[in-house]
Design a protein around this motif. Structure first.
Motif, PDB file in Angstrom:
ATOM      1  N   ILE A  18       0.852  -1.160  -0.456  1.00 19.14           N
ATOM      2  CA  ILE A  18      -0.154   0.231  -0.207  1.00 19.14           C
ATOM      3  C   ILE A  18       1.315   1.084   0.162  1.00 19.14           C
ATOM      4  O   ILE A  18       0.461   2.240  -0.881  1.00 19.14           O
ATOM      5  CB  ILE A  18      -1.360   0.022   1.089  1.00 19.14           C
ATOM      6  CG1 ILE A  18      -2.121  -0.554   0.369  1.00 19.14           C
ATOM      7  CG2 ILE A  18      -1.202   1.352   1.433  1.00 19.14           C
ATOM      8  CD1 ILE A  18      -2.672  -1.353   2.026  1.00 19.14           C
ATOM      9  N   PRO A  19       1.809   1.390   0.738  1.00 15.49           N
ATOM     10  CA  PRO A  19       2.510   2.815   0.706  1.00 15.49           C
ATOM     11  C   PRO A  19       3.755   2.787  -0.019  1.00 15.49           C
ATOM     12  O   PRO A  19       4.383   4.046  -0.957  1.00 15.49           O
ATOM     13  CB  PRO A  19       3.836   2.263   2.058  1.00 15.49           C
ATOM     14  CG  PRO A  19       3.135   1.506   3.082  1.00 15.49           C
ATOM     15  CD  PRO A  19       2.448   0.339   2.174  1.00 15.49           C
ATOM     16  N   LEU A  20       3.974   1.734  -1.587  1.00 14.31           N
ATOM     17  CA  LEU A  20       4.556   1.634  -2.669  1.00 14.31           C
ATOM     18  C   LEU A  20       3.684   2.096  -3.218  1.00 14.31           C
ATOM     19  O   LEU A  20       3.764   3.531  -4.018  1.00 14.31           O
ATOM     20  CB  LEU A  20       5.377   0.493  -2.467  1.00 14.31           C
ATOM     21  CG  LEU A  20       5.640   0.044  -4.326  1.00 14.31           C
ATOM     22  CD1 LEU A  20       7.004   1.050  -4.116  1.00 14.31           C
ATOM     23  CD2 LEU A  20       6.217  -1.134  -4.293  1.00 14.31           C
ATOM     24  N   ALA A  21       2.124   1.812  -3.051  1.00 14.44           N
ATOM     25  CA  ALA A  21       1.488   1.835  -4.558  1.00 14.44           C
ATOM     26  C   ALA A  21       0.913   3.892  -4.158  1.00 14.44           C
ATOM     27  O   ALA A  21       1.172   4.268  -5.082  1.00 14.44           O
ATOM     28  CB  ALA A  21       0.263   1.252  -4.225  1.00 14.44           C
ATOM     29  N   LEU A  22       0.776   4.389  -2.907  1.00 15.73           N
ATOM     30  CA  LEU A  22       0.667   5.534  -2.752  1.00 15.73           C
ATOM     31  C   LEU A  22       1.756   5.890  -3.183  1.00 15.73           C
ATOM     32  O   LEU A  22       1.459   7.027  -4.300  1.00 15.73           O
ATOM     33  CB  LEU A  22       0.083   5.804  -1.816  1.00 15.73           C
ATOM     34  CG  LEU A  22      -1.233   4.728  -1.088  1.00 15.73           C
ATOM     35  CD1 LEU A  22      -1.130   4.880   0.517  1.00 15.73           C
ATOM     36  CD2 LEU A  22      -1.943   5.347  -0.919  1.00 15.73           C
ATOM     37  N   THR A  23       2.902   5.510  -2.951  1.00 16.88           N
ATOM     38  CA  THR A  23       4.037   6.493  -3.025  1.00 16.88           C
ATOM     39  C   THR A  23       4.332   6.894  -5.000  1.00 16.88           C
ATOM     40  O   THR A  23       4.548   7.870  -5.049  1.00 16.88           O
ATOM     41  CB  THR A  23       5.524   5.972  -2.294  1.00 16.88           C
ATOM     42  OG1 THR A  23       5.244   6.069  -1.483  1.00 16.88           O
ATOM     43  CG2 THR A  23       6.721   7.173  -3.276  1.00 16.88           C
ATOM     44  N   LEU A  24       4.281   6.146  -5.684  1.00 13.06           N
ATOM     45  CA  LEU A  24       4.144   5.990  -6.521  1.00 13.06           C
ATOM     46  C   LEU A  24       3.182   7.038  -7.580  1.00 13.06           C
ATOM     47  O   LEU A  24       3.730   7.434  -8.602  1.00 13.06           O
ATOM     48  CB  LEU A  24       3.515   4.678  -7.592  1.00 13.06           C
ATOM     49  CG  LEU A  24       4.554   3.618  -6.779  1.00 13.06           C
ATOM     50  CD1 LEU A  24       4.344   1.788  -7.960  1.00 13.06           C
ATOM     51  CD2 LEU A  24       6.231   4.104  -8.080  1.00 13.06           C
ATOM     52  N   TYR A  26       1.331   9.107  -6.212  1.00 18.10           N
ATOM     53  CA  TYR A  26       1.593  10.909  -5.666  1.00 18.10           C
ATOM     54  C   TYR A  26       2.757  11.319  -6.369  1.00 18.10           C
ATOM     55  O   TYR A  26       2.824  12.672  -6.931  1.00 18.10           O
ATOM     56  CB  TYR A  26       2.964  11.455  -4.435  1.00 18.10           C
ATOM     57  CG  TYR A  26       3.212  12.381  -3.742  1.00 18.10           C
ATOM     58  CD1 TYR A  26       1.796  12.982  -3.819  1.00 18.10           C
ATOM     59  CD2 TYR A  26       4.283  12.129  -3.845  1.00 18.10           C
ATOM     60  CE1 TYR A  26       2.772  14.644  -3.154  1.00 18.10           C
ATOM     61  CE2 TYR A  26       5.021  13.845  -3.388  1.00 18.10           C
ATOM     62  CZ  TYR A  26       3.420  14.636  -3.635  1.00 18.10           C
ATOM     63  OH  TYR A  26       4.488  15.593  -3.010  1.00 18.10           O
ATOM     64  N   ALA A  27       3.836  10.144  -6.967  1.00 17.12           N
ATOM     65  CA  ALA A  27       4.569  10.316  -8.259  1.00 17.12           C
ATOM     66  C   ALA A  27       4.393  11.202  -8.974  1.00 17.12           C
ATOM     67  O   ALA A  27       4.780  12.109  -9.950  1.00 17.12           O
ATOM     68  CB  ALA A  27       5.750   9.276  -7.622  1.00 17.12           C
ATOM     69  N   LEU A  28       3.243  10.445  -9.342  1.00 17.82           N
ATOM     70  CA  LEU A  28       2.710  10.423 -10.520  1.00 17.82           C
ATOM     71  C   LEU A  28       2.170  11.683 -10.777  1.00 17.82           C
ATOM     72  O   LEU A  28       1.998  13.132 -11.865  1.00 17.82           O
ATOM     73  CB  LEU A  28       1.908   9.692 -11.059  1.00 17.82           C
ATOM     74  CG  LEU A  28       0.933   9.646 -12.311  1.00 17.82           C
ATOM     75  CD1 LEU A  28       1.487  10.220 -14.155  1.00 17.82           C
ATOM     76  CD2 LEU A  28      -0.187   8.332 -12.632  1.00 17.82           C
ATOM     77  N   LEU A  29       1.130  12.230  -9.186  1.00 15.58           N
ATOM     78  CA  LEU A  29       0.500  13.463  -9.117  1.00 15.58           C
ATOM     79  C   LEU A  29       1.852  14.712  -9.615  1.00 15.58           C
ATOM     80  O   LEU A  29       1.580  15.867 -10.157  1.00 15.58           O
ATOM     81  CB  LEU A  29      -0.154  13.459  -8.605  1.00 15.58           C
ATOM     82  CG  LEU A  29      -1.632  12.235  -8.670  1.00 15.58           C
ATOM     83  CD1 LEU A  29      -1.877  12.510  -7.071  1.00 15.58           C
ATOM     84  CD2 LEU A  29      -2.083  12.214 -10.141  1.00 15.58           C
ATOM     85  N   TRP A  30       2.757  14.763  -9.030  1.00  9.84           N
ATOM     86  CA  TRP A  30       3.367  15.537  -8.684  1.00  9.84           C
ATOM     87  C   TRP A  30       3.754  16.311  -9.924  1.00  9.84           C
ATOM     88  O   TRP A  30       4.428  16.753  -9.984  1.00  9.84           O
ATOM     89  CB  TRP A  30       4.535  15.033  -7.849  1.00  9.84           C
ATOM     90  CG  TRP A  30       5.495  16.324  -7.487  1.00  9.84           C
ATOM     91  CD1 TRP A  30       6.084  17.313  -7.184  1.00  9.84           C
ATOM     92  CD2 TRP A  30       7.604  15.997  -8.510  1.00  9.84           C
ATOM     93  NE1 TRP A  30       7.192  17.555  -6.907  1.00  9.84           N
ATOM     94  CE2 TRP A  30       7.568  17.015  -8.380  1.00  9.84           C
ATOM     95  CE3 TRP A  30       7.717  15.051  -8.639  1.00  9.84           C
ATOM     96  CZ2 TRP A  30       9.025  17.189  -8.900  1.00  9.84           C
ATOM     97  CZ3 TRP A  30       8.824  15.070  -9.776  1.00  9.84           C
ATOM     98  CH2 TRP A  30       9.075  16.165  -8.954  1.00  9.84           C
ATOM     99  N   GLY A  31       4.303  14.885 -10.409  1.00 10.83           N
ATOM    100  CA  GLY A  31       4.855  15.043 -12.483  1.00 10.83           C
ATOM    101  C   GLY A  31       4.001  15.669 -13.213  1.00 10.83           C
ATOM    102  O   GLY A  31       4.384  16.582 -14.315  1.00 10.83           O
ATOM    103  N   ILE A  32       2.558  15.598 -13.296  1.00 17.42           N
ATOM    104  CA  ILE A  32       2.305  16.248 -13.273  1.00 17.42           C
ATOM    105  C   ILE A  32       1.859  17.356 -13.063  1.00 17.42           C
ATOM    106  O   ILE A  32       1.841  18.344 -14.127  1.00 17.42           O
ATOM    107  CB  ILE A  32       0.856  15.111 -13.374  1.00 17.42           C
ATOM    108  CG1 ILE A  32       0.127  14.068 -14.296  1.00 17.42           C
ATOM    109  CG2 ILE A  32      -0.548  16.404 -14.054  1.00 17.42           C
ATOM    110  CD1 ILE A  32      -1.212  13.126 -13.925  1.00 17.42           C
ATOM    111  N   GLY A  33       1.934  17.451 -12.210  1.00 18.60           N
ATOM    112  CA  GLY A  33       1.493  20.223 -11.599  1.00 18.60           C
ATOM    113  C   GLY A  33       3.305  20.358 -11.487  1.00 18.60           C
ATOM    114  O   GLY A  33       3.522  21.550 -12.724  1.00 18.60           O
ATOM    115  N   ALA A  34       4.801  19.330 -11.878  1.00 12.13           N
ATOM    116  CA  ALA A  34       5.425  19.693 -12.622  1.00 12.13           C
ATOM    117  C   ALA A  34       5.811  20.119 -13.484  1.00 12.13           C
ATOM    118  O   ALA A  34       6.287  21.094 -14.633  1.00 12.13           O
ATOM    119  CB  ALA A  34       6.969  18.733 -12.347  1.00 12.13           C
TER     120      ALA A  34
END
Length: 200
Positions: A18-24, A26-34
């Protein structure tokens, strides 16, 4: 005989996953914003272009930049059905920007694409060779694509600057409803521009 994983082992695997999936995610959403936020470094330009909309944030950023690096021209765009540019001009003057430096585009724009067209027309008439476009962070990537396409062959150097200290950040937009609405709207508009829609 194949040994089946124990119930406890399966639960542990899920809990660790679960933490790994949530991290992935979040990283995807962060990348979209970036990707959406593409602010150019602050350097002097002959003109500062204040796009309509965005409330006081864009206007205050223009004032900050003008005080830091100056400009010969501060160009305001006009949106359809709005008189905000008059209020902006008065506000800019009250904050120390000379009235003779402030110009307003001729046409009323209904989209960023039209703003780019009208600003190019005005800046060419004024003989400006470099301009810094100020807009909200989430709007910078699309604004850059649009302005680059419209200004191609003009000889005017275009840079885009995100409003500093804005609520929209690549690291936190996903934690609010406003962030989701803004990001999804911007992605739809960006996709529309890529396929040739010039309405917004």
């Amino acid at each position: 005989m194949v040994k089946r994983p124990s119930y406890a082992g399966t639960c542990l695997g899920i809990l660790l996953g679960i933490p790994l999936a949530l991290t992935l995610v979040y990283a995807l959403l962060w990348g979209i914003g970036a990707v959406l936020i593409t602010s150019d470094p602050l350097r002097p330009a002959e003109a500062l272009v204040l796009l309509s909309g965005g409330g006081k944030d864009r206007m205050e950023e223009v004032v900050r930049i003008y005080r830091q690096v100056g400009a010969n021209v501060v160009l305001l765009t006009k949106a359809e059905g709005s008189r905000a540019e008059n209020w902006n001009a008065d506000e800019l003057t009250s904050k120390g920007i000379p009235g003779e430096a402030i110009h307003i585009t001729r046409g009323r724009a209904s989209s960023t694409y039209e703003e780019a067209r009208y600003t190019r027309e005005t800046l060419e008439q004024l003989g400006v060779k470099s301009a810094l476009v100020i807009t909200d962070p989430y709007h910078t990537f699309r604004a850059r694509l649009i302005f680059w396409s419209v200004y191609r062959g003009s000889g005017i150097e275009i840079r885009v600057r995100a409003v500093q200290g804005h609520w929209y950040r690549s690291t936190t937009w996903m934690f609010s409803r406003q962030g989701w609405e803004t990001t999804l709207s911007e992605l739809v508009k960006l996709a529309g521009f890529v396929i040739g829609i010039r309405g917004d």
